[in-house]
Design an enzyme around this catalytic site. Sequence first.
Site, mmCIF file in Angstrom:
data_model
loop_
_atom_site.group_PDB
_atom_site.id
_atom_site.type_symbol
_atom_site.label_atom_id
_atom_site.label_comp_id
_atom_site.label_asym_id
_atom_site.label_seq_id
_atom_site.Cartn_x
_atom_site.Cartn_y
_atom_site.Cartn_z
ATOM 1 C CB CYS A 266 -129.649 30.607 11.015
ATOM 2 S SG CYS A 266 -130.698 29.950 10.826
HETATM 3 C C1 UGA Z 1 -127.379 26.941 11.526
HETATM 4 C C2 UGA Z 1 -127.442 25.475 12.716
HETATM 5 O O1 UGA Z 1 -126.208 24.114 12.550
HETATM 6 C C3 UGA Z 1 -128.400 24.525 13.091
HETATM 7 O O2 UGA Z 1 -128.507 24.185 13.929
HETATM 8 C C4 UGA Z 1 -129.709 25.264 12.942
HETATM 9 O O3 UGA Z 1 -130.798 24.920 12.935
HETATM 10 C C5 UGA Z 1 -129.738 26.660 12.015
HETATM 11 O O4 UGA Z 1 -128.514 27.144 11.900
HETATM 12 C C6 UGA Z 1 -131.084 27.136 12.393
HETATM 13 O O5 UGA Z 1 -131.022 28.346 13.371
HETATM 14 O O6 UGA Z 1 -132.049 27.003 11.614
HETATM 15 P P1 UGA Z 1 -126.815 26.558 8.791
HETATM 16 O O7 UGA Z 1 -127.225 28.250 9.077
HETATM 17 O O8 UGA Z 1 -128.038 26.138 8.255
HETATM 18 O O9 UGA Z 1 -127.440 26.009 10.619
HETATM 19 O O10 UGA Z 1 -125.390 26.343 8.825
HETATM 20 P P2 UGA Z 1 -124.437 25.921 9.763
HETATM 21 O O11 UGA Z 1 -123.889 24.716 9.080
HETATM 22 O O12 UGA Z 1 -124.462 25.874 10.659
HETATM 23 O O13 UGA Z 1 -123.084 27.284 8.725
HETATM 24 C C7 UGA Z 1 -123.615 28.741 9.642
HETATM 25 C C8 UGA Z 1 -122.158 29.602 9.094
HETATM 26 O O14 UGA Z 1 -121.504 29.242 10.001
HETATM 27 C C9 UGA Z 1 -121.726 29.187 7.553
HETATM 28 O O15 UGA Z 1 -121.906 30.402 6.749
HETATM 29 C C10 UGA Z 1 -120.780 28.263 7.652
HETATM 30 O O16 UGA Z 1 -119.534 28.334 6.317
HETATM 31 C C11 UGA Z 1 -119.740 29.027 8.754
HETATM 32 N N1 UGA Z 1 -119.422 28.010 9.787
HETATM 33 C C12 UGA Z 1 -119.059 26.835 9.939
HETATM 34 C C13 UGA Z 1 -118.266 28.320 9.687
HETATM 35 O O17 UGA Z 1 -117.545 29.340 9.434
HETATM 36 N N2 UGA Z 1 -117.297 27.563 10.410
HETATM 37 C C14 UGA Z 1 -117.297 26.353 11.160
HETATM 38 O O18 UGA Z 1 -116.855 25.495 11.524
HETATM 39 C C15 UGA Z 1 -118.870 26.425 10.445
#
Ligand code: UGA
Length: 430
Positions: A266
Amino acid sequence: MKISVIGTGYAGLSTGTGLAAKGHHVICMDVDENRIDKIKSGLSPIYEPGLEEAIRSAAREERLEATTSLEHAMKNSDVSFICVPTPSKKDGSIDLRFIEHVSRDMGMVLRGMDGYHVVAVKSTVVPGTTERVVIPNLEEFSGKNAGEGFGAGMVPEFLREGSALKDVLEPDRIVIGELDRRSGDVLEELHSVFGAPVIRTNIKVAELVKYASNAFLATKISFANEIGNIAKKLGIDAYDVMKCVGLDNRISPHFLRAGIGFGGSCFPKDVMALVRKGSALGYEPRLLEEAIKLNRGQPLRIVDLLRKRAGSLKGRSIAVLGLAFKPETDDVRESPALRVVSELLRYGARVRAYDPKGAENFRNVLPKVSCFSTAREALKGADACIVLTEWPEFRELGDDDFSGMRERIIIEGRKALNPNRVSGFEGVCW
Ligand code: UGA
């Protein structure tokens, strides 16, 4: 209410199962027979905590069906959600191929249907898509007028992989972009089971809300990484800084975890699609471009650190713990681990990896990697170890698990290890 969900990826299947868990009758439809067979036999085609149990219990209570027939799905429901993928084209702009196909096919089914049916887009689509592609296709192929023969809307999905079902069941808010009041009333009633605040707006606003939310969170991570990179140079832990920063209510503690950057299907795709959409409209979204640029470089920082500590990687054996783009998922799409491992292989290293769920998917992309069934085995004889996903089980690792390494160099790309159990490791931003 009777609902059909068209497309059973992470979003579609979790949404469908969540709606069934809340008492609706849901038909999940997909063209992939394999997926549908699995769902029919009570198995989840993807790994997502709690999903398989929820599929089984909804099926037992006869609230969840699966089919490859679009006609069956639509004709036996009042509302259909479009949940097909919206991948990127080579230039990063959105590829609407699946949206185009499905909306034409749905139009054809609508032609033979009596009564009022609402079609709602849940796939992430750039503003304008529902009104310029989906609704015109539905009208053309059904021979009906939107707002008369059928209703339409756009209801973005905010679920995260790894906690998808929980996010569906406990949303912060429901955003309904409605074609008209009647469509919006149906969609609001359907979502009332969640007891979350509902915001009704127009379709284009709903479409942009999804991009703005993802772009903000992705930018917040890049910001945390920028501070993290400075913190590392200062010899301090970025997490000590962000813990205090996040206590400011205006900022919030979420999405401030520095590390090797964001991955997944995403953030990278959606931020790029928004950049492309902005450019196509004659505006250059520089902040978002920089957020992407910083994120691209972030995974390589762990390789630089490793080379500084270990010297040449040629012929060296590197243990990699964590391959999935985040914990609690088997998804490796755009995982920073792909970038890191490719780089290690390019430097001539041999990679011994372990991931609780993502190994098979990872090896489908990079078959050169040897995968092991425990962290301890992957660590055996390794010249160095890097940790790329913060799986909860890595917090349980202790010095003893690392004792089989040939040389003890341990570097984390995510805060994963417990300093009370493992000694002498360092992190990319700490
Ligand atoms: C993301 C959004 O958080 C959701 O709200 C959205 O619905 C989804 O995309 C989508 O568009 O379908 P997702 O990609 O599943 O969700 O997971 P996240 O928890 O957002 O993490 C995304 C990435 O960011 C991961 O690689 C995670 O490790 C990284 N991340 C997250 C960080 O590097 N630091 C953080 O503080 C948080």
